[in-house]
Motif scaffolding. Structure first.
Motif, PDB file in Angstrom:
ATOM      1  N   VAL A   1      39.646 -52.633  -5.883  1.00  0.00           N
ATOM      2  CA  VAL A   1      39.355 -51.610  -4.874  1.00  0.00           C
ATOM      3  C   VAL A   1      39.972 -50.278  -5.297  1.00  0.00           C
ATOM      4  CG1 VAL A   1      39.781 -50.912  -2.478  1.00  0.00           C
ATOM      5  CG2 VAL A   1      39.037 -53.242  -2.983  1.00  0.00           C
ATOM      6  N   ILE A   2      41.203 -50.311  -5.770  1.00  0.00           N
ATOM      7  CA  ILE A   2      41.862 -49.076  -6.210  1.00  0.00           C
ATOM      8  C   ILE A   2      41.094 -48.432  -7.363  1.00  0.00           C
ATOM      9  CG2 ILE A   2      43.942 -48.125  -7.302  1.00  0.00           C
ATOM     10  CD1 ILE A   2      45.530 -50.283  -5.712  1.00  0.00           C
ATOM     11  N   VAL A   3      40.734 -49.228  -8.367  1.00  0.00           N
ATOM     12  CA  VAL A   3      40.052 -48.647  -9.534  1.00  0.00           C
ATOM     13  C   VAL A   3      38.630 -48.217  -9.180  1.00  0.00           C
ATOM     14  CG1 VAL A   3      39.095 -50.721 -10.668  1.00  0.00           C
ATOM     15  CG2 VAL A   3      39.869 -48.810 -12.040  1.00  0.00           C
ATOM     16  N   PHE A   4      37.924 -48.980  -8.367  1.00  0.00           N
ATOM     17  CA  PHE A   4      36.546 -48.630  -8.015  1.00  0.00           C
ATOM     18  C   PHE A   4      36.498 -47.369  -7.148  1.00  0.00           C
ATOM     19  CE2 PHE A   4      32.474 -48.922  -5.801  1.00  0.00           C
ATOM     20  CZ  PHE A   4      31.619 -49.228  -6.847  1.00  0.00           C
ATOM     21  N   VAL A   5      37.293 -47.341  -6.099  1.00  0.00           N
ATOM     22  CA  VAL A   5      37.313 -46.179  -5.204  1.00  0.00           C
ATOM     23  C   VAL A   5      37.872 -44.958  -5.936  1.00  0.00           C
ATOM     24  CG1 VAL A   5      38.322 -45.238  -3.072  1.00  0.00           C
ATOM     25  CG2 VAL A   5      37.398 -47.559  -3.105  1.00  0.00           C
ATOM     26  N   GLY A   6      38.942 -45.168  -6.700  1.00  0.00           N
ATOM     27  CA  GLY A   6      39.525 -44.061  -7.458  1.00  0.00           C
ATOM     28  C   GLY A   6      38.552 -43.489  -8.478  1.00  0.00           C
ATOM     29  N   THR A   7      37.838 -44.357  -9.166  1.00  0.00           N
ATOM     30  CA  THR A   7      36.856 -43.905 -10.154  1.00  0.00           C
ATOM     31  C   THR A   7      35.699 -43.195  -9.470  1.00  0.00           C
ATOM     32  OG1 THR A   7      37.449 -45.715 -11.637  1.00  0.00           O
ATOM     33  CG2 THR A   7      35.328 -44.673 -12.012  1.00  0.00           C
ATOM     34  N   ALA A   8      35.239 -43.741  -8.362  1.00  0.00           N
ATOM     35  CA  ALA A   8      34.153 -43.101  -7.621  1.00  0.00           C
ATOM     36  C   ALA A   8      34.577 -41.705  -7.164  1.00  0.00           C
ATOM     37  CB  ALA A   8      33.753 -43.957  -6.422  1.00  0.00           C
ATOM     38  N   TYR A   9      35.792 -41.580  -6.652  1.00  0.00           N
ATOM     39  CA  TYR A   9      36.303 -40.274  -6.221  1.00  0.00           C
ATOM     40  C   TYR A   9      36.389 -39.311  -7.402  1.00  0.00           C
ATOM     41  CZ  TYR A   9      39.478 -36.654  -4.652  1.00  0.00           C
ATOM     42  OH  TYR A   9      40.037 -35.433  -4.375  1.00  0.00           O
TER      43      TYR A   9
ATOM     44  N   LEU B   1      28.596 -39.822  -9.594  1.00  0.00           N
ATOM     45  CA  LEU B   1      28.883 -40.838  -8.586  1.00  0.00           C
ATOM     46  C   LEU B   1      27.638 -41.673  -8.298  1.00  0.00           C
ATOM     47  CD1 LEU B   1      30.654 -42.201  -6.466  1.00  0.00           C
ATOM     48  CD2 LEU B   1      30.022 -40.357  -4.892  1.00  0.00           C
ATOM     49  N   ILE B   2      26.497 -41.017  -8.169  1.00  0.00           N
ATOM     50  CA  ILE B   2      25.239 -41.737  -7.898  1.00  0.00           C
ATOM     51  C   ILE B   2      24.915 -42.690  -9.044  1.00  0.00           C
ATOM     52  CG2 ILE B   2      22.736 -41.426  -7.672  1.00  0.00           C
ATOM     53  CD1 ILE B   2      23.433 -38.811  -6.067  1.00  0.00           C
ATOM     54  N   ILE B   3      25.123 -42.250 -10.274  1.00  0.00           N
ATOM     55  CA  ILE B   3      24.890 -43.125 -11.433  1.00  0.00           C
ATOM     56  C   ILE B   3      25.831 -44.330 -11.382  1.00  0.00           C
ATOM     57  CG2 ILE B   3      25.102 -43.297 -13.952  1.00  0.00           C
ATOM     58  CD1 ILE B   3      24.140 -40.323 -14.040  1.00  0.00           C
ATOM     59  N   PHE B   4      27.087 -44.095 -11.073  1.00  0.00           N
ATOM     60  CA  PHE B   4      28.084 -45.163 -10.987  1.00  0.00           C
ATOM     61  C   PHE B   4      27.684 -46.205  -9.943  1.00  0.00           C
ATOM     62  CE2 PHE B   4      32.419 -46.597  -9.533  1.00  0.00           C
ATOM     63  CZ  PHE B   4      32.776 -47.244 -10.702  1.00  0.00           C
TER      64      PHE B   4
ATOM     65  N   LEU C   1      34.766 -39.360 -10.275  1.00  0.00           N
ATOM     66  CA  LEU C   1      33.420 -38.974 -10.719  1.00  0.00           C
ATOM     67  C   LEU C   1      32.796 -37.967  -9.767  1.00  0.00           C
ATOM     68  CD1 LEU C   1      32.052 -42.425 -11.915  1.00  0.00           C
ATOM     69  CD2 LEU C   1      32.677 -40.488 -13.354  1.00  0.00           C
ATOM     70  N   ALA C   2      33.019 -38.147  -8.470  1.00  0.00           N
ATOM     71  CA  ALA C   2      32.465 -37.233  -7.470  1.00  0.00           C
ATOM     72  C   ALA C   2      33.058 -35.835  -7.593  1.00  0.00           C
ATOM     73  CB  ALA C   2      32.693 -37.786  -6.073  1.00  0.00           C
ATOM     74  N   THR C   3      34.308 -35.749  -8.078  1.00  0.00           N
ATOM     75  CA  THR C   3      34.907 -34.417  -8.246  1.00  0.00           C
ATOM     76  C   THR C   3      34.231 -33.642  -9.365  1.00  0.00           C
ATOM     77  OG1 THR C   3      36.649 -35.199  -9.743  1.00  0.00           O
ATOM     78  CG2 THR C   3      37.169 -35.136  -7.372  1.00  0.00           C
ATOM     79  N   TYR C   4      33.640 -34.342 -10.316  1.00  0.00           N
ATOM     80  CA  TYR C   4      32.912 -33.675 -11.398  1.00  0.00           C
ATOM     81  C   TYR C   4      31.466 -33.379 -11.002  1.00  0.00           C
ATOM     82  CZ  TYR C   4      36.775 -34.398 -14.587  1.00  0.00           C
ATOM     83  OH  TYR C   4      38.000 -34.352 -15.184  1.00  0.00           O
ATOM     84  N   SER C   5      30.819 -34.377 -10.403  1.00  0.00           N
ATOM     85  CA  SER C   5      29.424 -34.196 -10.011  1.00  0.00           C
ATOM     86  C   SER C   5      29.000 -35.352  -9.116  1.00  0.00           C
ATOM     87  CB  SER C   5      28.528 -34.151 -11.247  1.00  0.00           C
ATOM     88  OG  SER C   5      27.170 -34.252 -10.903  1.00  0.00           O
ATOM     89  N   SER C   6      28.227 -35.018  -8.104  1.00  0.00           N
ATOM     90  CA  SER C   6      27.709 -36.081  -7.244  1.00  0.00           C
ATOM     91  C   SER C   6      26.736 -36.969  -8.018  1.00  0.00           C
ATOM     92  CB  SER C   6      27.044 -35.502  -5.999  1.00  0.00           C
ATOM     93  OG  SER C   6      25.995 -34.637  -6.358  1.00  0.00           O
ATOM     94  N   TYR C   7      26.104 -36.417  -9.051  1.00  0.00           N
ATOM     95  CA  TYR C   7      25.196 -37.212  -9.883  1.00  0.00           C
ATOM     96  C   TYR C   7      25.944 -38.313 -10.636  1.00  0.00           C
ATOM     97  CZ  TYR C   7      21.758 -33.583  -8.961  1.00  0.00           C
ATOM     98  OH  TYR C   7      20.910 -32.706  -8.335  1.00  0.00           O
TER      99      TYR C   7
ATOM    100  N   TYR D   1      31.417 -46.650 -18.703  1.00  0.00           N
ATOM    101  CA  TYR D   1      30.764 -45.429 -18.228  1.00  0.00           C
ATOM    102  C   TYR D   1      31.734 -44.328 -17.787  1.00  0.00           C
ATOM    103  CZ  TYR D   1      28.367 -42.356 -14.939  1.00  0.00           C
ATOM    104  OH  TYR D   1      27.936 -41.256 -14.254  1.00  0.00           O
ATOM    105  N   PRO D   2      32.718 -44.606 -16.931  1.00  0.00           N
ATOM    106  CA  PRO D   2      33.559 -43.509 -16.443  1.00  0.00           C
ATOM    107  C   PRO D   2      34.716 -43.119 -17.365  1.00  0.00           C
ATOM    108  CG  PRO D   2      34.088 -45.506 -15.268  1.00  0.00           C
ATOM    109  CD  PRO D   2      32.955 -45.837 -16.188  1.00  0.00           C
ATOM    110  N   LEU D   3      34.890 -43.802 -18.496  1.00  0.00           N
ATOM    111  CA  LEU D   3      36.064 -43.557 -19.335  1.00  0.00           C
ATOM    112  C   LEU D   3      36.194 -42.102 -19.793  1.00  0.00           C
ATOM    113  CD1 LEU D   3      36.614 -46.721 -21.539  1.00  0.00           C
ATOM    114  CD2 LEU D   3      38.217 -45.640 -19.970  1.00  0.00           C
ATOM    115  N   TYR D   4      35.105 -41.462 -20.142  1.00  0.00           N
ATOM    116  CA  TYR D   4      35.172 -40.071 -20.578  1.00  0.00           C
ATOM    117  C   TYR D   4      35.778 -39.188 -19.484  1.00  0.00           C
ATOM    118  CZ  TYR D   4      33.749 -35.309 -21.609  1.00  0.00           C
ATOM    119  OH  TYR D   4      33.748 -33.954 -21.808  1.00  0.00           O
ATOM    120  N   TRP D   5      35.323 -39.369 -18.251  1.00  0.00           N
ATOM    121  CA  TRP D   5      35.806 -38.538 -17.151  1.00  0.00           C
ATOM    122  C   TRP D   5      37.217 -38.925 -16.733  1.00  0.00           C
ATOM    123  CZ3 TRP D   5      30.742 -40.133 -17.549  1.00  0.00           C
ATOM    124  CH2 TRP D   5      29.840 -39.113 -17.831  1.00  0.00           C
TER     125      TRP D   5
END
Length: 169
Positions: A10-18, A28-31, A20-26, A100-104
């Motif tokens: 939960v921590i990693v999923f929600v944290g990663t989603a947050y 987050l949508i891809i994730f 990614l959303a700070t960079y672009s909503s797209y 997927y989210p490692l770059y960000w």
């Protein structure tokens, strides 16, 4: 134990989603789309399983494929080829979601990469021995198969195959 093993996820999923959303909503949508696709593939693995539509932590405990399977594949019969395709796709998608989210994550701060990887490892270390080990389908489902391989690789244990000769006098 299940809820405890879900905390790192939960921590990693929600944290990663947050993040990614700070960079672009797209992003987050891809994730989230990747997560949904993984659930659909996992649902294909659950066809014919007696746990279909009931409690089952499925692969790594965070993919409600068994519930989705009872909706998408309600009247479908088990087919080994269909199962194998979906199992392979599920395993591949789990890697895609993790990579997927490692770059960000890296772009946000180098210190976040080990935290990200540690949380994923913590989830696996907590989940697989406590859930997959005890599941009656751990030699069938993709998560159970991964656990069996890991257990043999890292712990040197053999499969728990029942052999009547072991119990005869």
């Amino acid at each position: 134990l299940y809820l405890l093993s879900m905390i790192p996820f939960v921590i990693v999923f929600v944290g990663t989603a947050y993040l990614l959303a700070t960079y672009s909503s797209y992003l987050l949508i891809i994730f989230i789309t990747l997560y949904i696709i993984t659930n659909i593939f996992q649902a294909g693995c659950c066809v014919g399983c007696p746990y279909q539509g009931k409690y089952c932590p499925a692969i790594l405990g965070v993919y409600p494929g068994n519930l989705l399977s009872s909706i998408l594949y309600k009247n479908r019969q088990f087919d080994q080829k269909f199962y194998k395709i979906n199992a392979t796709a599920t395993e591949s998608m789990i890697l895609v979601i993790a990579i997927y989210p490692l770059y960000w994550v890296f772009k946000s701060g180098l210190y976040l990469v080990p935290i990200y990887l540690t949380l994923i490892a913590a989830h696996l270390i907590l989940f697989m021995p406590t859930q997959c080990e005890k599941c009656s389908y751990n030699t069938t489902c993709p998560g159970g198969l991964i656990w069996q391989k890991c257990r043999r690789q890292f712990m040197g244990k053999k499969k728990n195959n029942f052999n009547i000769k072991d119990y005869q006098n």
